[in-house]
Design a protein around this motif. Structure first.
Motif, PDB file in Angstrom:
ATOM      1  N   THR A  42       0.728  -1.141   0.034  1.00 47.45           N
ATOM      2  CA  THR A  42       0.011  -0.120   0.070  1.00 47.45           C
ATOM      3  C   THR A  42       0.646   1.253   0.031  1.00 47.45           C
ATOM      4  O   THR A  42       0.516   2.125  -0.711  1.00 47.45           O
ATOM      5  N   ALA A  43       1.993   1.248   0.774  1.00 46.74           N
ATOM      6  CA  ALA A  43       2.619   2.466   0.810  1.00 46.74           C
ATOM      7  C   ALA A  43       3.416   2.803  -0.349  1.00 46.74           C
ATOM      8  O   ALA A  43       3.852   4.014  -0.705  1.00 46.74           O
ATOM      9  N   LEU A  44       4.197   1.591  -0.969  1.00 46.24           N
ATOM     10  CA  LEU A  44       5.205   1.789  -2.002  1.00 46.24           C
ATOM     11  C   LEU A  44       4.395   2.403  -3.142  1.00 46.24           C
ATOM     12  O   LEU A  44       4.712   3.582  -3.815  1.00 46.24           O
ATOM     13  N   PRO A  45       3.429   1.662  -3.655  1.00 48.74           N
ATOM     14  CA  PRO A  45       2.556   2.715  -4.824  1.00 48.74           C
ATOM     15  C   PRO A  45       1.800   3.953  -4.561  1.00 48.74           C
ATOM     16  O   PRO A  45       2.086   4.900  -5.353  1.00 48.74           O
ATOM     17  N   GLY A  46       1.041   3.888  -3.380  1.00 45.44           N
ATOM     18  CA  GLY A  46       0.630   5.150  -2.955  1.00 45.44           C
ATOM     19  C   GLY A  46       1.576   6.276  -2.869  1.00 45.44           C
ATOM     20  O   GLY A  46       1.340   7.403  -3.369  1.00 45.44           O
ATOM     21  N   ASN A  47       2.802   6.208  -2.287  1.00 41.46           N
ATOM     22  CA  ASN A  47       3.385   7.445  -2.052  1.00 41.46           C
ATOM     23  C   ASN A  47       4.312   7.585  -3.549  1.00 41.46           C
ATOM     24  O   ASN A  47       4.624   8.721  -3.514  1.00 41.46           O
ATOM     25  N   ALA A  48       4.564   6.543  -4.254  1.00 43.30           N
ATOM     26  CA  ALA A  48       5.163   6.846  -5.450  1.00 43.30           C
ATOM     27  C   ALA A  48       4.200   7.698  -6.286  1.00 43.30           C
ATOM     28  O   ALA A  48       4.829   8.888  -6.822  1.00 43.30           O
ATOM     29  N   VAL A  49       3.125   7.544  -6.472  1.00 44.31           N
ATOM     30  CA  VAL A  49       2.013   8.198  -7.321  1.00 44.31           C
ATOM     31  C   VAL A  49       2.093   9.521  -6.815  1.00 44.31           C
ATOM     32  O   VAL A  49       1.967  10.427  -7.325  1.00 44.31           O
ATOM     33  N   SER A  50       1.852   9.667  -5.209  1.00 39.89           N
ATOM     34  CA  SER A  50       1.970  10.877  -4.610  1.00 39.89           C
ATOM     35  C   SER A  50       3.222  11.781  -5.009  1.00 39.89           C
ATOM     36  O   SER A  50       3.066  12.957  -5.299  1.00 39.89           O
ATOM     37  N   ASN A  70       8.576  16.119   0.391  1.00 43.75           N
ATOM     38  CA  ASN A  70       9.637  15.276   1.469  1.00 43.75           C
ATOM     39  C   ASN A  70       8.846  14.060   2.234  1.00 43.75           C
ATOM     40  O   ASN A  70       9.544  13.204   2.460  1.00 43.75           O
ATOM     41  N   LEU A  71       7.880  14.371   2.595  1.00 37.28           N
ATOM     42  CA  LEU A  71       7.041  13.586   3.333  1.00 37.28           C
ATOM     43  C   LEU A  71       6.617  12.384   2.650  1.00 37.28           C
ATOM     44  O   LEU A  71       6.749  11.082   2.980  1.00 37.28           O
ATOM     45  N   SER A  72       6.384  12.514   1.340  1.00 40.28           N
ATOM     46  CA  SER A  72       6.075  11.099   0.227  1.00 40.28           C
ATOM     47  C   SER A  72       7.386  10.607   0.164  1.00 40.28           C
ATOM     48  O   SER A  72       7.382   9.094   0.000  1.00 40.28           O
ATOM     49  N   LEU A  76       8.113   6.671   1.223  1.00 38.03           N
ATOM     50  CA  LEU A  76       8.563   5.593   0.203  1.00 38.03           C
ATOM     51  C   LEU A  76      10.076   5.146   0.782  1.00 38.03           C
ATOM     52  O   LEU A  76       9.833   3.682   0.337  1.00 38.03           O
ATOM     53  N   LEU A  77      10.886   5.476   1.390  1.00 38.66           N
ATOM     54  CA  LEU A  77      11.753   5.006   1.687  1.00 38.66           C
ATOM     55  C   LEU A  77      11.473   4.114   3.012  1.00 38.66           C
ATOM     56  O   LEU A  77      12.019   2.939   3.192  1.00 38.66           O
ATOM     57  N   LEU A  78      10.622   4.388   3.888  1.00 34.57           N
ATOM     58  CA  LEU A  78      10.019   3.512   4.804  1.00 34.57           C
ATOM     59  C   LEU A  78       9.346   2.398   4.458  1.00 34.57           C
ATOM     60  O   LEU A  78       9.447   1.246   5.123  1.00 34.57           O
ATOM     61  N   SER A  79       8.598   2.360   3.282  1.00 30.77           N
ATOM     62  CA  SER A  79       8.086   1.225   2.789  1.00 30.77           C
ATOM     63  C   SER A  79       9.266   0.356   2.261  1.00 30.77           C
ATOM     64  O   SER A  79       8.633  -1.035   2.284  1.00 30.77           O
ATOM     65  N   LEU A  80      10.172   0.606   1.814  1.00 33.07           N
ATOM     66  CA  LEU A  80      11.114  -0.290   1.360  1.00 33.07           C
ATOM     67  C   LEU A  80      11.842  -0.940   2.455  1.00 33.07           C
ATOM     68  O   LEU A  80      12.564  -2.164   2.060  1.00 33.07           O
TER      69      LEU A  80
END
Length: 384
Positions: A42-50, A70-72, A76-80
């Motif tokens: 959920t976080a990886l595609p969501g923040n990548a699109v954001s 910066n938050l996105s 994104l790093l957190l999701s990795l």
């Protein structure tokens, strides 16, 4: 996995609980890996699109867009880190502490996760301050907000500048990296390694998911104190900002026309409530429980176990700590959904990106187009 908690303290017994094993239950072996997998997908595609929308699709550059970009990226790093943590909890009790997975979690994933949790916290704090400044300076009540009399005018001017937002984000990244990484390196190289060697000398081979990794040492424990203080300072600032804005909105409603500012104020109110709830649900429980866990781990005493294969007495509390840490990390998944639900421009640009065609979303507003444009800058400031 935690690098900021006290080492378990035992009494002067012949068998130290430090050589006992943690006994993972289904929560560690199945629930945590499943939830970290959900966090990743959920976080990886969501923040990548954001991130793509903020960088490429929204033409107007504002301080809020700087913060949210910066938050996105931080999310994104957190999701990795999520897939490695899923593997750690699923396999950690069956892998040796010197295996590649465990070393990767100790040296890379731990600093990455903790750094980005607090980067997100600090950025959200500045977003809240920007939201506070935008509303109290652009809407009018029966009398000016007390904060406008107390705080210098330059404070509100700085919050409206994109250059200031860029400098703030740069400082946040530097502070997080220079504060978290050195302590994590010391923890993984000295505390964990030293405890592992001590266990080998006693004839016990430490597993990856073990008290050594989960409880940490004294220096990393002391670092927890300023981190907890930092969280509650930021949380208090955000809460004060929200309450000030709510008070200002209440006073403003009696002095504004329904077809001008009321729609903007209503949107602001909904966003404040939702963002505050997400922040409280995701981050607050972890930081309330962390000092309790530290205290229990530091003061716990036990007698010598009759069975050398007995479970560590803090096994259950370690699992509770790990669940609450996961909850704190899950904020990275909620941000894109908040952007989509709460902001019309972000929703319009995201749907346009995903469907590759223009939609008519911007024509279905209860407020007039002019009111939407007038509230656009405040809409951006209300994201978080």
């Amino acid at each position: 996995m935690e690098n900021t908690s006290y080492t378990f303290q035992a009494d002067n017994s012949s068998s130290s609980p430090s050589v006992l094993s943690l006994c993972p239950t289904a929560t560690t072996l199945y629930l945590l890996p499943s939830l970290y997998t959900l966090l990743f997908i959920t976080a990886l595609p969501g923040n990548a699109v954001s991130l793509w929308v903020f960088l490429r699709s929204i033409p107007t550059l504002s301080p809020t867009h700087i913060y949210l970009t910066n938050l996105s990226f931080s999310n994104l790093l957190l999701s990795l880190a999520a897939p490695f943590l899923a593997a750690y909890y699923a396999l950690g009790s069956a892998r040796l502490q010197n295996c590649l997975l465990c070393q990767l979690v100790l040296h890379v994933v731990t600093p990455l996760m903790h750094s980005n949790i607090y980067i997100g916290l600090l950025i959200l704090t500045w977003v809240a301050l920007g939201r506070f400044a935008a509303l109290v300076t652009n809407t009018h009540a029966s009398q000016p907000s007390v904060c406008m009399k107390v705080l210098p005018a330059g404070f509100f001017t700085c919050l409206a500048k994109t250059s200031f937002a860029g400098r703030v984000c740069g400082v946040v990244w530097v502070l997080a990296v220079t504060a978290i990484v050195p302590v994590t390196v010391y923890y993984s190289v000295n505390e964990a390694t030293g405890s592992r060697e001590e266990g080998v000398e006693k004839g016990k081979v430490e597993m990856c998911y073990s008290p050594v990794v989960e409880l940490g040492g004294r220096l990393s424990a002391w670092f927890t104190v300023p981190v907890i203080i930092l969280f509650f300072v930021c949380y208090l600032l955000v809460l004060i900002s929200y309450m000030t804005v709510l008070t200002h909105i209440t006073r403003s409603r009696s002095n504004t026309h329904l077809n001008t500012s009321q729609c903007m104020l209503g949107r602001a109110l909904r966003k404040i409530v939702i963002i505050q709830v997400v922040l409280s649900v995701c981050l607050l429980p972890h930081h309330i429980f962390k000092p309790i866990f530290i205290s229990l781990a530091h003061n716990q005493k036990t007698s010598s176990p009759l069975d050398p294969n007995s479970c560590h007495p803090l096994s259950t509390l370690v699992e509770v700590k790990n669940v609450l840490l996961l909850l704190a990390a899950f904020r990275g998944s909620t941000d894109p959904f908040m952007y989509f639900i709460l902001d019309k421009t972000f929703r319009y640009e995201t749907l346009k990106l995903l469907t590759c065609k223009r939609t008519g979303l911007d024509t279905r507003h209860t407020c007039s187009n002019s009111n939407h444009n007038a509230g656009q800058s405040v809409d951006g400031a209300m994201l978080g």
